[in-house]
Structures are given as C-alpha cells and as structure tokens.
Design a protein around this motif. Structure first.
Motif, PDB file in Angstrom:
ATOM      1  N   ALA A 266      55.294 -11.178 -30.200  1.00 51.11           N
ATOM      2  CA  ALA A 266      54.660 -11.827 -31.353  1.00 51.11           C
ATOM      3  C   ALA A 266      55.113 -13.279 -31.455  1.00 51.11           C
ATOM      4  O   ALA A 266      54.319 -14.183 -31.726  1.00 51.11           O
ATOM      5  CB  ALA A 266      54.998 -11.065 -32.640  1.00 51.11           C
ATOM      6  N   ALA A 267      56.405 -13.511 -31.217  1.00 51.45           N
ATOM      7  CA  ALA A 267      56.913 -14.885 -31.252  1.00 51.45           C
ATOM      8  C   ALA A 267      56.330 -15.709 -30.112  1.00 51.45           C
ATOM      9  O   ALA A 267      55.924 -16.868 -30.300  1.00 51.45           O
ATOM     10  CB  ALA A 267      58.447 -14.864 -31.168  1.00 51.45           C
ATOM     11  N   ALA A 268      56.248 -15.105 -28.930  1.00 48.69           N
ATOM     12  CA  ALA A 268      55.711 -15.816 -27.763  1.00 48.69           C
ATOM     13  C   ALA A 268      54.260 -16.235 -28.012  1.00 48.69           C
ATOM     14  O   ALA A 268      53.867 -17.370 -27.714  1.00 48.69           O
ATOM     15  CB  ALA A 268      55.802 -14.917 -26.519  1.00 48.69           C
ATOM     16  N   ASN A 269      53.477 -15.307 -28.603  1.00 49.03           N
ATOM     17  CA  ASN A 269      52.073 -15.630 -28.913  1.00 49.03           C
ATOM     18  C   ASN A 269      51.990 -16.785 -29.908  1.00 49.03           C
ATOM     19  O   ASN A 269      51.195 -17.709 -29.762  1.00 49.03           O
ATOM     20  CB  ASN A 269      51.369 -14.411 -29.510  1.00 49.03           C
ATOM     21  CG  ASN A 269      51.258 -13.279 -28.510  1.00 49.03           C
ATOM     22  OD1 ASN A 269      51.562 -13.454 -27.322  1.00 49.03           O
ATOM     23  ND2 ASN A 269      50.852 -12.107 -28.983  1.00 49.03           N
ATOM     24  N   GLU A 270      52.807 -16.708 -30.916  1.00 44.61           N
ATOM     25  CA  GLU A 270      52.821 -17.703 -31.986  1.00 44.61           C
ATOM     26  C   GLU A 270      53.192 -19.093 -31.464  1.00 44.61           C
ATOM     27  O   GLU A 270      52.591 -20.095 -31.831  1.00 44.61           O
ATOM     28  CB  GLU A 270      53.830 -17.226 -33.040  1.00 44.61           C
ATOM     29  CG  GLU A 270      54.172 -18.193 -34.141  1.00 44.61           C
ATOM     30  CD  GLU A 270      53.259 -18.036 -35.345  1.00 44.61           C
ATOM     31  OE1 GLU A 270      52.642 -16.957 -35.467  1.00 44.61           O
ATOM     32  OE2 GLU A 270      53.166 -18.996 -36.128  1.00 44.61           O
ATOM     33  N   TRP A 271      54.177 -19.119 -30.572  1.00 46.02           N
ATOM     34  CA  TRP A 271      54.687 -20.409 -30.104  1.00 46.02           C
ATOM     35  C   TRP A 271      54.050 -20.874 -28.794  1.00 46.02           C
ATOM     36  O   TRP A 271      54.327 -21.970 -28.316  1.00 46.02           O
ATOM     37  CB  TRP A 271      56.218 -20.338 -29.903  1.00 46.02           C
ATOM     38  CG  TRP A 271      56.962 -19.963 -31.181  1.00 46.02           C
ATOM     39  CD1 TRP A 271      56.549 -20.183 -32.455  1.00 46.02           C
ATOM     40  CD2 TRP A 271      58.219 -19.278 -31.283  1.00 46.02           C
ATOM     41  NE1 TRP A 271      57.473 -19.693 -33.354  1.00 46.02           N
ATOM     42  CE2 TRP A 271      58.516 -19.133 -32.658  1.00 46.02           C
ATOM     43  CE3 TRP A 271      59.138 -18.789 -30.354  1.00 46.02           C
ATOM     44  CZ2 TRP A 271      59.678 -18.514 -33.130  1.00 46.02           C
ATOM     45  CZ3 TRP A 271      60.295 -18.180 -30.815  1.00 46.02           C
ATOM     46  CH2 TRP A 271      60.553 -18.031 -32.196  1.00 46.02           C
TER      47      TRP A 271
ATOM     48  N   VAL B 127      64.548 -14.060 -33.252  1.00 45.90           N
ATOM     49  CA  VAL B 127      64.049 -14.414 -31.918  1.00 45.90           C
ATOM     50  C   VAL B 127      64.133 -15.928 -31.774  1.00 45.90           C
ATOM     51  O   VAL B 127      63.760 -16.669 -32.698  1.00 45.90           O
ATOM     52  CB  VAL B 127      62.582 -13.949 -31.725  1.00 45.90           C
ATOM     53  CG1 VAL B 127      62.089 -14.290 -30.323  1.00 45.90           C
ATOM     54  CG2 VAL B 127      62.460 -12.450 -31.991  1.00 45.90           C
ATOM     55  N   MET B 128      64.643 -16.383 -30.620  1.00 42.13           N
ATOM     56  CA  MET B 128      64.834 -17.827 -30.430  1.00 42.13           C
ATOM     57  C   MET B 128      64.193 -18.304 -29.130  1.00 42.13           C
ATOM     58  O   MET B 128      64.156 -17.572 -28.144  1.00 42.13           O
ATOM     59  CB  MET B 128      66.326 -18.147 -30.403  1.00 42.13           C
ATOM     60  CG  MET B 128      66.985 -18.007 -31.769  1.00 42.13           C
ATOM     61  SD  MET B 128      68.769 -17.827 -31.667  1.00 42.13           S
ATOM     62  CE  MET B 128      68.929 -16.289 -30.812  1.00 42.13           C
TER      63      MET B 128
ATOM     64  N   ALA C   4      62.826 -20.706 -33.914  1.00 35.73           N
ATOM     65  CA  ALA C   4      63.456 -19.422 -34.228  1.00 35.73           C
ATOM     66  C   ALA C   4      62.671 -18.733 -35.333  1.00 35.73           C
ATOM     67  O   ALA C   4      62.078 -19.391 -36.186  1.00 35.73           O
ATOM     68  CB  ALA C   4      64.905 -19.631 -34.674  1.00 35.73           C
ATOM     69  N   ALA C   5      62.629 -17.418 -35.292  1.00 36.14           N
ATOM     70  CA  ALA C   5      61.968 -16.656 -36.357  1.00 36.14           C
ATOM     71  C   ALA C   5      62.688 -15.323 -36.534  1.00 36.14           C
ATOM     72  O   ALA C   5      63.162 -14.729 -35.566  1.00 36.14           O
ATOM     73  CB  ALA C   5      60.496 -16.417 -36.014  1.00 36.14           C
ATOM     74  N   THR C   6      62.771 -14.876 -37.781  1.00 32.43           N
ATOM     75  CA  THR C   6      63.416 -13.587 -38.031  1.00 32.43           C
ATOM     76  C   THR C   6      62.455 -12.450 -37.717  1.00 32.43           C
ATOM     77  O   THR C   6      61.230 -12.643 -37.695  1.00 32.43           O
ATOM     78  CB  THR C   6      63.847 -13.442 -39.502  1.00 32.43           C
ATOM     79  OG1 THR C   6      62.670 -13.411 -40.313  1.00 32.43           O
ATOM     80  CG2 THR C   6      64.748 -14.588 -39.933  1.00 32.43           C
ATOM     81  N   TYR C   7      63.034 -11.264 -37.508  1.00 24.95           N
ATOM     82  CA  TYR C   7      62.205 -10.083 -37.277  1.00 24.95           C
ATOM     83  C   TYR C   7      61.241  -9.883 -38.445  1.00 24.95           C
ATOM     84  O   TYR C   7      60.098  -9.473 -38.251  1.00 24.95           O
ATOM     85  CB  TYR C   7      63.088  -8.831 -37.120  1.00 24.95           C
ATOM     86  CG  TYR C   7      63.757  -8.704 -35.761  1.00 24.95           C
ATOM     87  CD1 TYR C   7      63.644  -9.707 -34.812  1.00 24.95           C
ATOM     88  CD2 TYR C   7      64.500  -7.564 -35.452  1.00 24.95           C
ATOM     89  CE1 TYR C   7      64.261  -9.578 -33.568  1.00 24.95           C
ATOM     90  CE2 TYR C   7      65.114  -7.418 -34.209  1.00 24.95           C
ATOM     91  CZ  TYR C   7      65.000  -8.433 -33.273  1.00 24.95           C
ATOM     92  OH  TYR C   7      65.605  -8.296 -32.059  1.00 24.95           O
TER      93      TYR C   7
ATOM     94  N   THR D 213      54.835  -8.263 -39.035  1.00 23.49           N
ATOM     95  CA  THR D 213      53.424  -7.959 -39.294  1.00 23.49           C
ATOM     96  C   THR D 213      52.583  -8.216 -38.050  1.00 23.49           C
ATOM     97  O   THR D 213      51.733  -7.394 -37.686  1.00 23.49           O
ATOM     98  CB  THR D 213      52.916  -8.797 -40.487  1.00 23.49           C
ATOM     99  OG1 THR D 213      53.829  -8.614 -41.567  1.00 23.49           O
ATOM    100  CG2 THR D 213      51.533  -8.362 -40.918  1.00 23.49           C
ATOM    101  N   ALA D 214      52.823  -9.330 -37.391  1.00 26.79           N
ATOM    102  CA  ALA D 214      52.074  -9.626 -36.157  1.00 26.79           C
ATOM    103  C   ALA D 214      52.464  -8.664 -35.048  1.00 26.79           C
ATOM    104  O   ALA D 214      51.607  -8.190 -34.285  1.00 26.79           O
ATOM    105  CB  ALA D 214      52.327 -11.072 -35.733  1.00 26.79           C
ATOM    106  N   ALA D 215      53.742  -8.353 -34.962  1.00 32.40           N
ATOM    107  CA  ALA D 215      54.221  -7.472 -33.881  1.00 32.40           C
ATOM    108  C   ALA D 215      53.601  -6.078 -33.981  1.00 32.40           C
ATOM    109  O   ALA D 215      53.250  -5.469 -32.966  1.00 32.40           O
ATOM    110  CB  ALA D 215      55.743  -7.374 -33.933  1.00 32.40           C
ATOM    111  N   ALA D 216      53.443  -5.600 -35.207  1.00 30.80           N
ATOM    112  CA  ALA D 216      52.927  -4.236 -35.393  1.00 30.80           C
ATOM    113  C   ALA D 216      51.494  -4.104 -34.913  1.00 30.80           C
ATOM    114  O   ALA D 216      51.021  -3.005 -34.644  1.00 30.80           O
ATOM    115  CB  ALA D 216      53.027  -3.845 -36.872  1.00 30.80           C
TER     116      ALA D 216
END
Ligand code: FES
Ligand code: FES
Lengths: 338, 156
Positions: free
Chosen positions: A140-145, A159-160, A167-170, A175-178
């Motif tokens: 989800a972080a990879a997609n976002e960034w 996640v960093m 950086a973003a917290t779990y 919500t995106a990860a789910a």
C-alpha cells in the motif's frame, strides 16, 4: 459451525448447538449482543477496525489488535501466539493489543490447545498471517509513493522509504492495504533474524487479569440470556434410562428440563470425544442459583451401557471400536477394553 | 424474591432475588460484575473471594440476605483510583504472576485483605492467609513474592 438463524426459538437453539457432536463451543457472534458492563468495556469498543486477515485488525489511528486463536489454559498462549504474528508483522509490540478470538474455525483453522501442540501447530500459519499483512501494508505504501516495495523497510509499525525519507504508520496504510489482493507467497524470517520470539515477555493481558476484566467463557453475558446446566451420569459406562422433572419444573425461574443428544446419529467420534455420555439432561432457567437448585430436584435413573460397536476416527484412520458393557471403572471392563 | 440494597464498591445497588442466593451469583448474574469468579461453589477454592467490611470472604458461601448494610468490595473496586492500580495489583504485574488468570482476582482479594490487617507478614503468615486460594496453573511462588513486594512498597 455457525448458528445465527434468528428465527430459532431459544429451546431449539440449545438443541441445535448441543447436536454439533464433539464440540462444546457455540459458534454464534457473541459480540453483537453483549451486555455492556465494566469487564466488557475493552472488547466492546466502537473503533473503526480494518481487518487485514483473521488475526490482525488495525485502526486508522494506528491501534493494532492481534487475535489469539487458541483457548488459554495457563500456558500463556495469549502472549506467545500473538508474538508469532507480530514477529513478522513488526508492529510495536509494547502497544499491540491482544484479544481472544471467537470460536471460528473457518477463520482460525486450528483452535486447539493441548498435548504441547499449540506452538507447533501455530508456527507456520501465524507467522504467515503476520508476514502477509506486513507485505500488504508495504505494498500500500509502495503504491502510494510510486516506489518498488523492495526499497521499503518497516520498524515498529511504520513503513519507511529511505530514498525519499517518506514514512507512514500501519494505521495510515491499513484501509488501502485491506483492499489489496492477499499475496500468495511470503518469505518468512529465519530464526536468526527474530527480534521478539525468543525474548522473555510479560503476560500480554496481565492488566486485564489483575483488574478482573479478563473474560473467560462463563463471563460472556448477553441480553435475555438463560443459564443451562447439564446432568451427567454418576459414572463412566452408564447411560440415561429415564428421568422425572416434574418437581424441578415447579421451581422458580425454571424454563425447561429436557433430554438431549451430544452426538448426532451417525457422528463418527474422534480423539477426545467421550464414548458413553451421549444422552444427557439439560436444566434451563433464568439464573445460575435457580438452575443449581432445580438441578437437584431432577430425579434421573441411569443404567449400565450395553456392549456396542461404533466407528471412531483415531490415529491411523477410521476403525470400529467395541465398547464393552458395564462401568468403565470395573476390572472386567478394563480387561475387555485392553 | 426479595429486594436488597447492597453497598458494592462504594455504590448503592439494588437487586430482586431469592434471599438464599449466594452473593457470588448476585454479583455475576444480576449485577454483571464478572471479575469475581466461580470455581467450586463450595468454599474450597477461593476464586470467588470478595471483601465484606474489608475482610476476605468466599462470596459463594454468603447468602445475599446476610449482607445487610455491610460494605462489599470486589476486584472491580480495588484500584487506588481510576488511573492508579492498587499496590498489590502493581506487584502482580511487575512479577508477572498470572498465567491463565482465572484464580487471580480471588488471590488478589485475599492478598489485599491480608496486607490490610498485617502490613508486613512473614512467609508463614502469607502461606496461612493464602492457603484457601487454589491456582491450577501453580503460580504460588510468584504470588508469595508479589505479596512480599507489595508489603515492602507500602511499608518502607
Ligand atoms: S467458588 Fe467460592 S470458594 Fe470456590
Ligand atoms: S493463573 Fe491459572 S488458575 Fe491461577
């Protein structure tokens, strides 16, 4: 099994659940109907939980909850099994909340504690659940960034991305990860890479325990709940012949006294199923004390069992077992059963 | 059925139950204070221990009709304040006493009552006071150590 049929009368509800041979637990959703009380406060919360898989829930404000699938008999599985999940999940263990999972075998697969097997049986599935969720959060972080997932690292629930300093917290990612597909394969850590497993940790629910908020089976109460108690034969090798409940039914608060069958006809017993206690008596009433008193007024007649043959699923597969007549405590019975 | 006014954890609560109902079941079934546990119902295990006027008592053995105006304290009412635990609860956490936890609320109630009447008990006195509280998980060694720790923290 789930029995959530809203149209069932209470009586048939009791009967149906008592017919699910081999199990003692009732697969209904307790949490929807719990009576709020002080002890319930910590489970009946209204947070916006995002479920990543059967074992893990995260709120957008970064609370992480891990469900322990197994009954706690004092071996501290409430702590050790969630540790397995978190070893791979890498949330901040000091902040993780642990909760007893419902009896829900489709969700948790194995829910068995005993024979020193809880840890061994949980070892792969629970670590995998943690790793899967972590990978989804990273994705989800990879997609976002817009960066590849292998450039990301995680620590204590964050996640960093080193290159960009992002950086973003779990919680922010949950919500995106789910919504992402569950990864088919995940790599698990090697034992040398463990940071939580293998370290001494205190009982994760110690605070609940010392303040009386820890919930055991008997502590779950729902609105309008009745209390049932069972009358067993006085010895192994006996079965119900007849009973007279007329006095018991006159006692205050008593709703019903009835015979029920523990095992469905044709049910094939397995390892821990008792062999002779099949037909039992249930006393049902408004409160525990009323049921305790009425139970004493039931006049039951028991008789020794006859020799029977029945199929069992034991180690090595299905076979027929002969159950000799008579009390299981007698020498003849032992001899015949040897 | 009869109405009873009970003073529990500083609050006045009323219940309508059979006068012979043990306090244990009034707490659990009728007032939903489920921190007090049922183990044997026969006065033999200590899981149901509460305080009556500060003294430890087996609530499964006391009919509600015998309580009268005496003050009852349960595990839910033992903390020093909303935000601070009782020194015995703190010692329990520091020494990680509990395993399954089922017996522990009763253990703590007995320990609190003991330290109240004897702030600095000897090992033998601890054993004598706690002997009626059974722990299937066998946490006795840590229970004793936690009581000693709590005694130190409150007497210094
Ligand atoms: S339940 Fe009261 S002493 Fe066991
Ligand atoms: S901690 Fe399990 S019975 Fe005492």
């Amino acid at each position: 099994m789930k029995s959530e049929n809203k149209n069932q009368s209470r009586r048939s509800f009791l009967k149906v659940t008592s017919l699910t041979g081999g199990g003692m637990m009732i697969g209904i959703s307790w949490f929807a109907n719990l009576i709020p009380n002080e002890a319930m406060a910590h489970v009946a919360d209204n947070n916006n939980w995002v479920q990543l898989n059967g074992f893990i829930k995260i709120t957008p404000d970064n609370q992480v909850k891990i469900f322990n699938p197994n009954p706690e008999f004092g071996t501290n599985v409430m702590t050790s099994l969630p540790m397995m999940v978190n070893e791979e999940l890498e949330a901040d263990w000091s902040k993780v909340k642990v909760e007893m999972g419902d009896y829900d075998t489709p969700r948790f697969k194995s829910q068995f504690t005993g024979g020193s097997r809880a840890m061994a049986m949980a070892w792969m599935p629970l670590r995998t659940a943690g790793a899967t969720a972590r990978l989804m959060l990273m994705q989800a972080a990879a997609n976002e960034w817009g960066v590849p997932v292998n450039e990301l690292s995680v620590s204590k629930g964050t996640v960093m991305h080193k290159g960009s300093g992002k950086a973003a917290t779990y919680g922010e990612l949950a919500t995106a990860a789910a919504k992402l597909p569950k990864p088919e394969k995940v790599a698990l850590k090697k034992p040398g890479e463990f940071t939580l497993l293998g370290t001494p940790q205190k009982n994760k629910v110690g605070k609940e325990i010392v303040s009386g908020q820890s919930l055991f089976t008997m502590d779950y109460q729902v609105e309008g709940m009745l209390i049932a108690m069972v009358i067993h034969p006085p010895a192994f090798g006996m079965q119900l012949k007849s009973f007279d409940a007329s006095e018991a039914l006159k006692m205050p608060g008593i709703k019903d006294v009835f015979e029920f069958q523990v095992y469905k006809d044709g049910y094939v017993k397995a390892g821990f199923d008792t062999r002779t206690f099949n037909r039992l008596i249930a006393v049902v009433g408004n409160s525990t004390w009323e049921v305790i008193n009425a139970r004493k007024k039931v006049v039951a007649e028991w008789e020794p069992i006859q020799t029977t043959k029945e199929p069992v699923m034991a180690r090595g597969g299905r076979r027929d077992e002969v159950i000799p007549a008579g009390l299981e405590s007698t020498d003849e019975h032992f001899a015949a059963d040897a | 059925m009869a109405k009873f006014q009970l003073k529990i954890n500083g609050k006045q609560l009323s219940v309508d139950v059979d006068p012979s109902t043990p306090l244990l079941w009034v707490l659990r079934d009728h007032l939903h204070l489920v921190g007090t546990k049922y183990g044997c119902g026969a006065g033999a295990c200590g899981a149901c221990t509460v305080h009556l006027n500060g003294n430890a008592l087996r609530s499964c053995q006391l009919p509600v009709s015998a309580v009268g105006t005496q003050a009852i304290t349960t595990i839910e009412g033992i903390a020093t304040s909303e935000t601070e635990m009782h020194p015995v609860q703190k010692a329990w956490l520091e020494l990680d006493v509990a395993q399954c936890g089922y017996c522990q609320t009763g253990q703590i109630m007995s320990a609190v009552a003991l330290l109240k009447r004897n702030p600095n008990p000897t090992e033998a006195e601890i054993e004598a006071a706690m002997t009626g509280n059974i722990c299937r998980c066998g946490t006795y060694i840590r229970i004793k150590a936690a009581i000693q720790k709590a005694a130190k923290s409150t007497t210094k």
